[in-house]
Each structure stands twice: as structure tokens, then as C-alpha cells.
Write a protein that holds these residues in place. Sequence first.
Motif, PDB file in Angstrom:
ATOM      1  N   VAL A  68       0.867  -1.104  -0.060  1.00  0.00           N
ATOM      2  CA  VAL A  68       0.487  -0.482  -0.407  1.00  0.00           C
ATOM      3  C   VAL A  68       0.290   1.293  -0.336  1.00  0.00           C
ATOM      4  O   VAL A  68       0.670   2.007  -0.702  1.00  0.00           O
ATOM      5  CB  VAL A  68      -0.636  -0.113   1.251  1.00  0.00           C
ATOM      6  CG1 VAL A  68      -2.328   1.056   1.490  1.00  0.00           C
ATOM      7  CG2 VAL A  68      -1.729  -1.668   0.656  1.00  0.00           C
ATOM      8  N   ARG A  69       1.634   1.080   1.249  1.00  0.00           N
ATOM      9  CA  ARG A  69       2.889   2.488   0.385  1.00  0.00           C
ATOM     10  C   ARG A  69       3.726   2.338  -0.294  1.00  0.00           C
ATOM     11  O   ARG A  69       3.639   3.361  -1.070  1.00  0.00           O
ATOM     12  CB  ARG A  69       3.924   1.991   2.008  1.00  0.00           C
ATOM     13  CG  ARG A  69       3.515   2.350   3.781  1.00  0.00           C
ATOM     14  CD  ARG A  69       4.670   2.732   4.106  1.00  0.00           C
ATOM     15  NE  ARG A  69       3.194   3.159   5.617  1.00  0.00           N
ATOM     16  CZ  ARG A  69       3.438   2.703   6.768  1.00  0.00           C
ATOM     17  NH1 ARG A  69       3.133   1.200   7.262  1.00  0.00           N
ATOM     18  NH2 ARG A  69       2.978   2.889   7.525  1.00  0.00           N
ATOM     19  N   ARG A  70       3.250   1.269  -1.066  1.00  0.00           N
ATOM     20  CA  ARG A  70       4.762   1.809  -2.534  1.00  0.00           C
ATOM     21  C   ARG A  70       3.316   2.044  -3.568  1.00  0.00           C
ATOM     22  O   ARG A  70       4.013   3.141  -3.867  1.00  0.00           O
ATOM     23  CB  ARG A  70       5.393  -0.008  -2.798  1.00  0.00           C
ATOM     24  CG  ARG A  70       6.202   0.951  -4.259  1.00  0.00           C
ATOM     25  CD  ARG A  70       7.079  -0.479  -3.710  1.00  0.00           C
ATOM     26  NE  ARG A  70       7.345  -1.604  -3.192  1.00  0.00           N
ATOM     27  CZ  ARG A  70       6.281  -2.884  -3.349  1.00  0.00           C
ATOM     28  NH1 ARG A  70       5.887  -3.482  -4.585  1.00  0.00           N
ATOM     29  NH2 ARG A  70       7.251  -3.720  -2.447  1.00  0.00           N
ATOM     30  N   LEU A  84      -2.190   5.629   7.094  1.00  0.00           N
ATOM     31  CA  LEU A  84      -3.296   4.471   7.780  1.00  0.00           C
ATOM     32  C   LEU A  84      -3.840   4.837   8.817  1.00  0.00           C
ATOM     33  O   LEU A  84      -2.624   4.854  10.029  1.00  0.00           O
ATOM     34  CB  LEU A  84      -2.549   3.509   7.816  1.00  0.00           C
ATOM     35  CG  LEU A  84      -1.418   3.061   6.735  1.00  0.00           C
ATOM     36  CD1 LEU A  84      -0.043   2.795   6.340  1.00  0.00           C
ATOM     37  CD2 LEU A  84      -2.334   2.212   5.770  1.00  0.00           C
ATOM     38  N   ALA A  85      -4.832   4.973   9.110  1.00  0.00           N
ATOM     39  CA  ALA A  85      -5.624   5.534  10.532  1.00  0.00           C
ATOM     40  C   ALA A  85      -6.077   5.229  11.956  1.00  0.00           C
ATOM     41  O   ALA A  85      -7.091   4.040  10.900  1.00  0.00           O
ATOM     42  CB  ALA A  85      -5.592   6.684  10.519  1.00  0.00           C
ATOM     43  N   LEU A 135      -7.834   2.876   5.569  1.00  0.00           N
ATOM     44  CA  LEU A 135      -6.487   3.894   4.670  1.00  0.00           C
ATOM     45  C   LEU A 135      -7.587   4.222   3.711  1.00  0.00           C
ATOM     46  O   LEU A 135      -8.255   4.686   3.139  1.00  0.00           O
ATOM     47  CB  LEU A 135      -6.015   2.629   3.452  1.00  0.00           C
ATOM     48  CG  LEU A 135      -5.807   3.258   2.629  1.00  0.00           C
ATOM     49  CD1 LEU A 135      -4.251   4.016   2.872  1.00  0.00           C
ATOM     50  CD2 LEU A 135      -5.092   2.396   1.324  1.00  0.00           C
ATOM     51  N   GLU A 136      -7.169   5.874   4.496  1.00  0.00           N
ATOM     52  CA  GLU A 136      -8.140   7.609   3.723  1.00  0.00           C
ATOM     53  C   GLU A 136      -6.470   7.904   2.866  1.00  0.00           C
ATOM     54  O   GLU A 136      -6.213   8.116   3.688  1.00  0.00           O
ATOM     55  CB  GLU A 136      -8.500   8.006   4.914  1.00  0.00           C
ATOM     56  CG  GLU A 136      -9.062   9.177   4.744  1.00  0.00           C
ATOM     57  CD  GLU A 136     -10.487   9.402   5.577  1.00  0.00           C
ATOM     58  OE1 GLU A 136     -10.985   7.997   6.671  1.00  0.00           O
ATOM     59  OE2 GLU A 136     -10.985  10.307   6.174  1.00  0.00           O
ATOM     60  N   TRP A 137      -7.497   8.586   1.997  1.00  0.00           N
ATOM     61  CA  TRP A 137      -6.263   9.111   0.828  1.00  0.00           C
ATOM     62  C   TRP A 137      -7.270  10.127   0.051  1.00  0.00           C
ATOM     63  O   TRP A 137      -9.000   9.978   0.231  1.00  0.00           O
ATOM     64  CB  TRP A 137      -5.825   8.409  -0.257  1.00  0.00           C
ATOM     65  CG  TRP A 137      -5.895   7.693  -0.931  1.00  0.00           C
ATOM     66  CD1 TRP A 137      -5.798   8.340  -2.290  1.00  0.00           C
ATOM     67  CD2 TRP A 137      -6.618   6.423  -1.348  1.00  0.00           C
ATOM     68  NE1 TRP A 137      -6.656   7.688  -3.054  1.00  0.00           N
ATOM     69  CE2 TRP A 137      -6.739   6.491  -2.384  1.00  0.00           C
ATOM     70  CE3 TRP A 137      -7.406   5.973  -0.152  1.00  0.00           C
ATOM     71  CZ2 TRP A 137      -7.618   5.308  -3.486  1.00  0.00           C
ATOM     72  CZ3 TRP A 137      -7.570   4.393  -0.538  1.00  0.00           C
ATOM     73  CH2 TRP A 137      -7.634   4.499  -2.115  1.00  0.00           C
ATOM     74  N   GLU A 169       0.783  11.650   9.235  1.00  0.00           N
ATOM     75  CA  GLU A 169       0.043  11.088  11.141  1.00  0.00           C
ATOM     76  C   GLU A 169      -0.652  11.814  11.697  1.00  0.00           C
ATOM     77  O   GLU A 169      -0.162  13.137  11.883  1.00  0.00           O
ATOM     78  CB  GLU A 169       1.626  10.385  11.730  1.00  0.00           C
ATOM     79  CG  GLU A 169       1.975   8.751  11.254  1.00  0.00           C
ATOM     80  CD  GLU A 169       2.503   8.436  11.979  1.00  0.00           C
ATOM     81  OE1 GLU A 169       3.187   7.556  12.159  1.00  0.00           O
ATOM     82  OE2 GLU A 169       3.819   9.279  11.899  1.00  0.00           O
ATOM     83  N   THR A 170      -2.242  12.200  12.006  1.00  0.00           N
ATOM     84  CA  THR A 170      -2.558  12.874  12.776  1.00  0.00           C
ATOM     85  C   THR A 170      -2.931  12.719  14.074  1.00  0.00           C
ATOM     86  O   THR A 170      -3.295  10.867  13.612  1.00  0.00           O
ATOM     87  CB  THR A 170      -3.845  13.544  11.398  1.00  0.00           C
ATOM     88  OG1 THR A 170      -4.881  12.474  11.124  1.00  0.00           O
ATOM     89  CG2 THR A 170      -3.673  13.733  10.225  1.00  0.00           C
TER      90      THR A 170
END
Lengths: 324, 188
Positions: free
Chosen positions: A25-27, A92-93, A112-114, A38-39
Motif C-alpha cells: 500500500v505504501r509503495r 493508515l489511521a 486507509l484514507e486518502w 499521521e494525524t
Amino acid sequence: MDATDWQPSASIETLRERARLLNEVRRFFAERDVLEVETPVLGHGGSTDVHLDSLSLTATTPAGRERLWLQTSPEFHMKRLLAAGSGPIFQLARSFRDGEVGRRHNLEFSMLEWYRPGFSLSELIDETEALIRTLLPDAGPRRLRRYRGLFREQLQVDPFTTPLESLRRLAGERGGLNMADSDRDGCLDLLMGLVIEPTLGHHGIDVVIDYPASQAALARRQRDPEDGVEVAARFEVYVKGLELANGYDELTDASEQAARFADDNRQRERLGKSPVDVDTRLVAALRAGMPAGSGVALGLDRLIQLALGKHSVAEVMAFATPAC
Amino acid sequence: MASYSTNEFKGGLKVMLDGDPCSIVENELVKPGKGQAFSRVKLRNLITGRVWERTFKSGESLEGADVLDLEMEYLYSDGDMWHFMKTDGSFEQYAVEKKALGDTQKWLKEQVPYTVTLWNDNAISVSPPNFIELEVIETDPGLKGDTAQGGSKPATLSSGAMVRVPLFINQGEVLKIDTRSGEYVSRA
């Protein structure tokens, strides 16, 4: 409690697989120049959504004893970053929803929010599909399904025009319960959850669009060019009967946002639920100006569950709520 | 009796539904992406044994059912009722109707402990132990030396149950039977 109660919910092998999928996912986002952020999970405002129950706690902060809310999704903080000029971001929260525990739910879970400033809803649907295919390479073809069409095909009713009494009767029959005092959305939610959802995503990736305007949440509302009815600019993605993602053409109008918060709290009170503190900083950020665009929240545990062929989200979590 | 809200529903909870005591088998949260939540609940009707599937709005509640599972020894039958006695030393007896006894009737043996389910102090069902030892009262004569080969024959047991047994079993022998499957396990 017995002697094996300390054991993890997922096997160590599954957790290794999970870590590998998280890296993918990060890639995916790194290749697209989407910034990972990061919040905080805590905020002064919570989600007012009538159908979500937020958890809150009291903490000692520089301002003294304060009530803080655990997020039901990282939406508010991420939108404030967008208003501050972050550009496209993902996270990734860990998110929290009181009472949501079951085969496909866990009290706390990974969202996973974008957000994609400048993206149309259909561009974001394409990107969501691509992300899902990264983890589910064998998922079948994608189909766009209109909310109205699904009800017409499967239940021979029209969610916008069928009289409420008929919807109440149908929902009552299908669920075996009394729906006489339910509103239109309540009946539609029951039919969607009980009858339609389980049929979605068995031949590929089903994307449901054109929800009733009353179910807009934080999406823009627009007039449907074909039917003339008002719809929400929103989509949901289903695979194998599981709802995976929920995307919006994001509401950017501060006054409209404030009005929806207030409206939610009025409805909460009517339903005997306690009101939730409104996130005034989000409203202020929208007033300052958030770029137009689309955003999506995806239940990562469910996607991992499907990728690893498991039957419940608990099987892909180190410690699901009953074991935490 | 207390009442229970949907968020307290969990496997094994005993509640009243349509006037009958039920045991919750499974509670699944049904929630369309952004909408109202419902609970899809499977309940076993403790009187009929049938499993019902019902949907409840989140926050709805059901009254609890005063249901208890107790261990009791089988004593005797007077033809109309079957009598059991608590094994807790109280010597308290309960009479059970044929309807409540159900399939367990064919696994009855004196002095064996059974699980008797009481609702408002009335027996509504009886379950046998998983394994029980019963004597063969009727079967074809055993085939000598035929202990290895397969093949089976019917045998009537002292409780009245009919089970398939290996060919080498003789009348008068005591056998261990699995009451869940109704199958022969071994000689006792």
C-alpha cells in the motif's frame, strides 16, 4: 477466561502477510507522489454522523481537563491539512466506532484514507480500483452500479419515488421486524444492508454510485443529469459482499458543512442520542479554503481479510477487541 | 427479568421472543456503508429447537428469559411423565413431558445424568450426555472371528434405540454409543 486467552487473534504467519501488504500500500502511494501523514486519533470535535457512535474521554491538557473525541475516521484532520496546502495525502489511521463488533467490524480498526485535490469522483474511483487490484490481483471486472438501478432490479421499487408506506412494508417483510416508524433512509438502509449488499462484488469489483441526497454525509449534492433527482456525489466499493470503501466528491462549503453538523446533532437529539462536539476548526479551515477534490476511506482490515482469504476481520488483527 | 439491548446480544444469551424462550446463536451487525445499523440475529427456540433468523434495529431490546440448565439423573417413567432428580444433593425431582423429552427418549437410562433445561421452573428440554453405555437386547448372533472385517447389522439397545453395530457384537454386550450421531463407538 482460560489459559490460552492471551494468544493473538491472528497467526504470526498472517501478521507477516499483513506487514507485506501494508508495504505494498505504501509503495502504491509513493509511486504516485501521495504524501503519507499521521494525524491525532483524538480531537476536540467528533463525528456527528447520526449512525456512528463516537467514543470520548477526558484528559488533562494545557487547557485543563477537557473532553476529547476518538476519531471515527481521520477525515477532519486530513481536510485541515488539505486546506493548509498539503497537496495529495494518505494515511493508515486507527479509527474507533463504539458498538461495532462482529465478523466484519471491530471497535478499533485501520482506515486507509486518502485525498486527491483536483480529482473528479470518477478519477478517484479509478485509483481506488487500482489500489484494490494491487492487493487483490485476481479481482474480476469493475462494474458501476447505480443505487436506483439496484433497487429497481432486485426489489422492484424506486428508492426516490416509491411511497414510504410501501418501502416500510417491504423492509418489514424482508427483515421480519416492524418498520412502521422508520423513515425513508431507514428502510433503504435495511434493504441495502440485508438484501442488496450481500449480492454485490461476487463477479468482480462493484462500485455503487448516485446515492440519495439525504445520504450525502460529507459529499457534495448534485442533480442527476439523467433522472433529475438530487443525488450525493459519493461511491461505495463492494467485493464479495463486503463494503470496502466509501468515497466523496468532498464538500468544501463551510456554511453548508456547519449546517450539516448542526442538523446531525438535532437528529441525534430526536433519536435520544447525545450530541457530539462539533469540529469548529474544520469549519474554519473550509472557510479559509480547501481545494476542491475527492477523497476515499477504505477499510484496510477487510481488504487484507479478502487478500488472505480469511472469514473475519479478527483473523487479520493482532488482537481483536474481545481479546484486547 | 432484565431486558437486553442489541449491543448486549451474544451467543448463549437467553431471551424471550414471540412468547418463547430462545438462546442467541449468533449476532451479526448489518450496516450499509454510511447508514443505520441493524442486528441480524440467529436464535434457537428452546421449546421447538428450531432456529429463527430475525433482524432488530440497533438499540431495540428483548426481555431476558429465566432459563437454567441443570444436571439431573433419570429415575423412572410412569407412562405419562418422565421423572428426573437434581444431582446437587437436594433430591428435588422434576417431571418431564414427552414433548420436552423429544429425541432424548431413546437414550434414557436410569442413574445417568442428563442436562435438563428449565424455563420458569418447568422442564422444556432434556439433552443426553455425549456418550452413553447401553446393553444390546436384540441382534442377530455374532459371527465368531469376524472382528476385523467391515460390515454391520442393526441392534436394539436397552433404551429402545436402534443402532448399527459391527457383526461380531452379541446380545447382552454393553456398548458405548455417541448420542450426537447415534453411532456405535466401542464395546464398553
